[in-house]
Design a protein around this motif. Structure first.
Motif, short mmCIF file in Angstrom:
data_model
loop_
_atom_site.label_atom_id
_atom_site.label_comp_id
_atom_site.label_asym_id
_atom_site.label_seq_id
_atom_site.Cartn_x
_atom_site.Cartn_y
_atom_site.Cartn_z
N TYR A 32 24.17 13.52 45.58
CA TYR A 32 24.44 12.83 46.84
C TYR A 32 23.14 12.38 47.51
O TYR A 32 23.06 11.27 48.04
N ASP A 62 23.10 8.59 47.81
CA ASP A 62 23.69 8.38 49.13
C ASP A 62 25.16 7.98 48.98
O ASP A 62 25.68 7.18 49.75
N ASN A 63 25.80 8.54 47.96
CA ASN A 63 27.20 8.25 47.67
C ASN A 63 27.92 9.58 47.48
O ASN A 63 27.61 10.34 46.55
N LEU A 64 28.90 9.85 48.34
CA LEU A 64 29.58 11.14 48.30
C LEU A 64 30.36 11.34 47.01
O LEU A 64 30.45 12.46 46.49
N GLY A 103 28.25 12.74 44.41
CA GLY A 103 28.01 14.14 44.69
C GLY A 103 29.10 15.05 44.16
O GLY A 103 28.84 16.20 43.82
#
Length: 98
Positions: free
Chosen positions: A30, A34-36, A39
């Motif tokens: 993540y 920067d992408n859930l 993650g």
């Protein structure tokens, strides 16, 4: 009852180390993307890889307790700390740059 006994300590530590490693792997994914969804996806893929690859992952084999080996759990715990530190450091650097 049959008075069965086993050492619960290694199982508790092993479960904690595995969960912490998978969580730290997701946190790093993540942090970098920067992408859930990434993650959540990376730990799931790593778990599936462990199910089908057997012991080919060496010291980072998640199911080592089924082989009665605790050594891999210490590696997972150390790896979790490194992954979490890397993810935290990367997020801190990105925030300062923005």
């Amino acid at each position: 009852m049959n008075h069965c006994q086993f050492a619960a300590g290694p199982f508790i530590l092993g479960t904690f180390a595995t969960a912490l490693f998978l969580g730290s792997l997701g946190f790093l994914a993540y942090s970098l993307s920067d992408n859930l969804v990434a993650g959540y996806m990376l730990p799931a893929v790593y778990y599936i890889l462990n199910m089908f690859s057997g012991e080919k992952l060496g010291n980072f084999y998640l199911f080592s307790l089924s082989k009665e080996s605790m050594n891999e759990k210490y590696w997972l715990l150390g790896g979790a700390l490194v992954l979490f530190a890397a993810g935290t450091a990367y997020r801190a650097i990105v925030r300062q740059v923005r």
